[in-house]
Design a protein around this motif. Sequence first.
Motif, PDB file in Angstrom:
ATOM      1  N   PRO A 127     -59.848  19.536 -33.914  1.00 31.27           N
ATOM      2  CA  PRO A 127     -60.837  19.714 -34.975  1.00 31.27           C
ATOM      3  C   PRO A 127     -62.233  19.504 -34.388  1.00 31.27           C
ATOM      4  CG  PRO A 127     -59.773  17.574 -35.193  1.00 31.27           C
ATOM      5  CD  PRO A 127     -59.115  18.267 -34.026  1.00 31.27           C
ATOM      6  N   ARG A 128     -63.029  20.572 -34.341  1.00 32.11           N
ATOM      7  CA  ARG A 128     -64.338  20.468 -33.707  1.00 32.11           C
ATOM      8  C   ARG A 128     -65.132  19.328 -34.359  1.00 32.11           C
ATOM      9  NH1 ARG A 128     -66.526  23.987 -30.392  1.00 32.11           N
ATOM     10  NH2 ARG A 128     -65.245  25.728 -31.139  1.00 32.11           N
ATOM     11  N   GLY A 129     -65.666  18.456 -33.510  1.00 28.16           N
ATOM     12  CA  GLY A 129     -66.324  17.257 -34.002  1.00 28.16           C
ATOM     13  C   GLY A 129     -65.442  16.034 -33.893  1.00 28.16           C
ATOM     14  N   GLY A 130     -64.148  16.266 -33.606  1.00 30.38           N
ATOM     15  CA  GLY A 130     -63.231  15.147 -33.428  1.00 30.38           C
ATOM     16  C   GLY A 130     -62.568  14.722 -34.725  1.00 30.38           C
ATOM     17  N   PHE A 131     -61.724  13.717 -34.643  1.00 31.83           N
ATOM     18  CA  PHE A 131     -60.988  13.264 -35.830  1.00 31.83           C
ATOM     19  C   PHE A 131     -61.895  12.589 -36.843  1.00 31.83           C
ATOM     20  CE2 PHE A 131     -57.124  14.517 -33.930  1.00 31.83           C
ATOM     21  CZ  PHE A 131     -56.175  14.536 -34.954  1.00 31.83           C
ATOM     22  N   THR A 132     -63.114  12.243 -36.439  1.00 33.00           N
ATOM     23  CA  THR A 132     -64.045  11.714 -37.428  1.00 33.00           C
ATOM     24  C   THR A 132     -64.360  12.767 -38.481  1.00 33.00           C
ATOM     25  OG1 THR A 132     -66.171  10.587 -37.700  1.00 33.00           O
ATOM     26  CG2 THR A 132     -66.113  12.383 -36.121  1.00 33.00           C
ATOM     27  N   VAL A 133     -64.317  14.055 -38.113  1.00 28.37           N
ATOM     28  CA  VAL A 133     -64.525  15.131 -39.079  1.00 28.37           C
ATOM     29  C   VAL A 133     -63.343  15.194 -40.044  1.00 28.37           C
ATOM     30  CG1 VAL A 133     -64.841  17.624 -39.355  1.00 28.37           C
ATOM     31  CG2 VAL A 133     -65.948  16.420 -37.464  1.00 28.37           C
ATOM     32  N   PHE A 134     -62.152  14.974 -39.521  1.00 27.97           N
ATOM     33  CA  PHE A 134     -60.967  14.938 -40.380  1.00 27.97           C
ATOM     34  C   PHE A 134     -61.066  13.785 -41.378  1.00 27.97           C
ATOM     35  CE2 PHE A 134     -56.674  13.348 -41.260  1.00 27.97           C
ATOM     36  CZ  PHE A 134     -56.087  14.493 -41.788  1.00 27.97           C
ATOM     37  N   ILE A 135     -61.489  12.617 -40.906  1.00 25.67           N
ATOM     38  CA  ILE A 135     -61.664  11.469 -41.804  1.00 25.67           C
ATOM     39  C   ILE A 135     -62.717  11.781 -42.860  1.00 25.67           C
ATOM     40  CG2 ILE A 135     -62.466   9.083 -41.936  1.00 25.67           C
ATOM     41  CD1 ILE A 135     -59.604   9.414 -40.887  1.00 25.67           C
ATOM     42  N   ASN A 136     -63.817  12.404 -42.457  1.00 22.53           N
ATOM     43  CA  ASN A 136     -64.854  12.764 -43.428  1.00 22.53           C
ATOM     44  C   ASN A 136     -64.323  13.745 -44.467  1.00 22.53           C
ATOM     45  OD1 ASN A 136     -66.765  11.113 -42.218  1.00 22.53           O
ATOM     46  ND2 ASN A 136     -67.607  12.744 -40.945  1.00 22.53           N
ATOM     47  N   ALA A 137     -63.404  14.611 -44.048  1.00 21.69           N
ATOM     48  CA  ALA A 137     -62.791  15.537 -45.007  1.00 21.69           C
ATOM     49  C   ALA A 137     -61.979  14.775 -46.042  1.00 21.69           C
ATOM     50  CB  ALA A 137     -61.908  16.539 -44.266  1.00 21.69           C
ATOM     51  N   LEU A 138     -61.241  13.762 -45.608  1.00 23.48           N
ATOM     52  CA  LEU A 138     -60.487  12.941 -46.558  1.00 23.48           C
ATOM     53  C   LEU A 138     -61.436  12.171 -47.477  1.00 23.48           C
ATOM     54  CD1 LEU A 138     -57.635  11.449 -44.310  1.00 23.48           C
ATOM     55  CD2 LEU A 138     -57.457  13.319 -45.960  1.00 23.48           C
ATOM     56  N   ILE A 139     -62.514  11.638 -46.921  1.00 19.63           N
ATOM     57  CA  ILE A 139     -63.473  10.869 -47.722  1.00 19.63           C
ATOM     58  C   ILE A 139     -64.085  11.759 -48.807  1.00 19.63           C
ATOM     59  CG2 ILE A 139     -65.700   9.676 -47.640  1.00 19.63           C
ATOM     60  CD1 ILE A 139     -64.897   8.634 -44.864  1.00 19.63           C
ATOM     61  N   SER A 140     -64.271  13.042 -48.498  1.00 21.38           N
ATOM     62  CA  SER A 140     -64.860  13.950 -49.485  1.00 21.38           C
ATOM     63  C   SER A 140     -63.964  14.140 -50.703  1.00 21.38           C
ATOM     64  CB  SER A 140     -65.146  15.308 -48.841  1.00 21.38           C
ATOM     65  OG  SER A 140     -63.949  16.040 -48.593  1.00 21.38           O
ATOM     66  N   LEU A 141     -62.691  13.756 -50.575  1.00 22.45           N
ATOM     67  CA  LEU A 141     -61.747  13.921 -51.681  1.00 22.45           C
ATOM     68  C   LEU A 141     -61.714  12.722 -52.618  1.00 22.45           C
ATOM     69  CD1 LEU A 141     -58.729  15.369 -49.630  1.00 22.45           C
ATOM     70  CD2 LEU A 141     -60.501  16.663 -50.837  1.00 22.45           C
ATOM     71  N   ILE A 142     -62.468  11.649 -52.298  1.00 17.19           N
ATOM     72  CA  ILE A 142     -62.335  10.411 -53.088  1.00 17.19           C
ATOM     73  C   ILE A 142     -63.664   9.981 -53.697  1.00 17.19           C
ATOM     74  CG2 ILE A 142     -60.349   9.671 -51.696  1.00 17.19           C
ATOM     75  CD1 ILE A 142     -62.291   7.563 -50.439  1.00 17.19           C
TER      76      ILE A 142
END
Length: 506
Positions: free
Chosen positions: A220-235
Amino acid sequence: MTKAVVIGGGVAGLATTALLLREGYEVHLVEQNEHLGGRAGTFELDGFRWDTGPSWYLMPDAMSHFFKLCGTSIDDHLDLVPLEPAYRVIDDHGEHLDVTSDIDAMAELFESREPGAGAKLRAYIDSATQVYNLAIDGFLYTNFTNFIPYLSPGVLRLLPKLLANLSTSLKVKVNTQFRDTKLRQILSYPAVFLSSDPSHTPALYHLMSHTDLVQGVNYPRGGFTVFINALISLIDDAVLHLGTPVTAITTQGRNVTGVQVGSEFIDADIVVSCADQHHTETQLLPASLREKPETSWKNKQPGLSTVLVLAGVKGELPELLHHTLLFSSDWDEDFRKVFDGSTSEFPASESIYISKTSATDADVAPAGHENLFILVPVPADVSIGHGSAYGKESELVGRIAQAAVAQLGRWAGIDDLESRIVVQRTIGPADFADRYNSWRGGSIGPSHTLAQSAFFRGSNKSRKVDGLYYAGATTVPGVGVPMCLISAENVLKRLRGDNSVDRTLT
C-alpha cells in the motif's frame, strides 16, 4: 441504541469499532497509547519513515471484503502496488533467488534446482489453493457454533486430506516432497507469518503459499500507516479515549457493566477486548471470572518476538528488493533458538527479514537514501530488553541489532553498509510488552500449533462473563492483519446470532 466499549486501538479494535458503529452501537474506543494502530505503527526520524509492524500485504480478498462490508471499497483508500518479484532470498554463501507470483516461472526455477520439483510445486500450489478456499469458505469466518456445514458432501470428501494435513507438520510435508534446501525454506518460511516453527505447524498451513505465490504480494503506497488511516476514517462517530489504559473490566454478577479507566468509569452493555488476551484475562478481570487464569497459560506457545532495527542508509542498495529474506543453512538451529524455550547466549535467529520500502515509495526516505526495516526473530522473552526507539536500549538488543546489520552486509555483499547508516533505532521484546501488553513480549501473537488453531485456539466470547467478547491476533482465527479483520467480523456475527460459516454480506 446499545453501548459498547472496545479495548485496544489496533487493527482489530479499529475494525470492531467500525462494524459496531454500522450496526447502530454507541462505541467508546479506549487505547492506552496516544495513537491508534497498535502494532501496525510507524516511526519517523530525520526525514525517514518506517512501518514498525506489518509490512506484507497478503490475502487481498479478505482486505477487500472487509471494506466492502463497511460500505466502501479498498480502492477508495489504498493505492496498491504489486511487487514483482515478490521478494528475494539470500543465503549465507551470498547466492540469491528472486521469488515471483508467476507459477510458471517458479516451476521453472524449482525444476532448475531439482529435477521433478517443478511438477511437484504445481501440485503443492494446487493443494494450497484448495485448502485456502476451504478455509475461507468454512473455517475462518465462523465462531464454530454450528457444525452442520462441516457435514456437507464437499467437506466430507476432503476430510481424509484435512486429517492428513493435520496429523503431520509443515516441515515434514515440505521435506518429503523437496530435497533442495533453498526450495524447502521458501515453502516453509510462511510459518513465521503465523508466529510458528514449521516443525510444529500443521501441514494444513501450506495454504499460506497460495497467498504469496498465487495471490501475490502488494504494497500500500505510503505504507501500512495509510491502511490504518483508512480504518480510522471508518470510525468518525466513535468516542475515542487515547492515552487511557483500562485498569479493569467491571461486572455485576456474571454480567459486564463497563470498564474502569483510572478514576473514570465507562458503562457499557458489551465490552470487546482487542487487547492481548493474556493481559485481559489475568489483569483486567476479577480472579473468580477468569476463564484462563495464569496457570492455564503454562503450556501455551507464545510465538516469537523480534528485535527490530530501523536504519536510514546513505546511497542506494540495489542488492535488496522491497522484501528480502536471509536464510541460514543452520535453519533448524534458528528455530530452536526462538521457539524451544531453551536458553542461548545469543538468542537470535540468523534467518532474518528486511523491508526496504524506499524501493517502491520515494516518500519514506530523503533523496539519495534508503530506509531499512530489519526483523530479527528472538524468543518471546522480555528480559532481552528494550530498544532505543522509545527509551534506553538494552545491551543485548544492541548486540543483536549490530550482528544483524553486519550479517546483512556480509551476505548481501554490501561491504560498507555499517558505515553508511546515518540514523538507527531499535525495538525489543520489552517494548512490545510495555506498549501493547503482549504476553511475554511476543511481537505477533500465539503460535498456530495444532492445539492453538481453529476452535482449539479458544472462543471469542467469555464463558464466565456475559457481554464480554474478544477480537485480535490472540484469539480466533489467528495472527496477521487479515485475521484481525476477520476476528472483528466474527464478533459481529456472534452478536447477531449468526451461526453461518460464510462471509457476512451486509
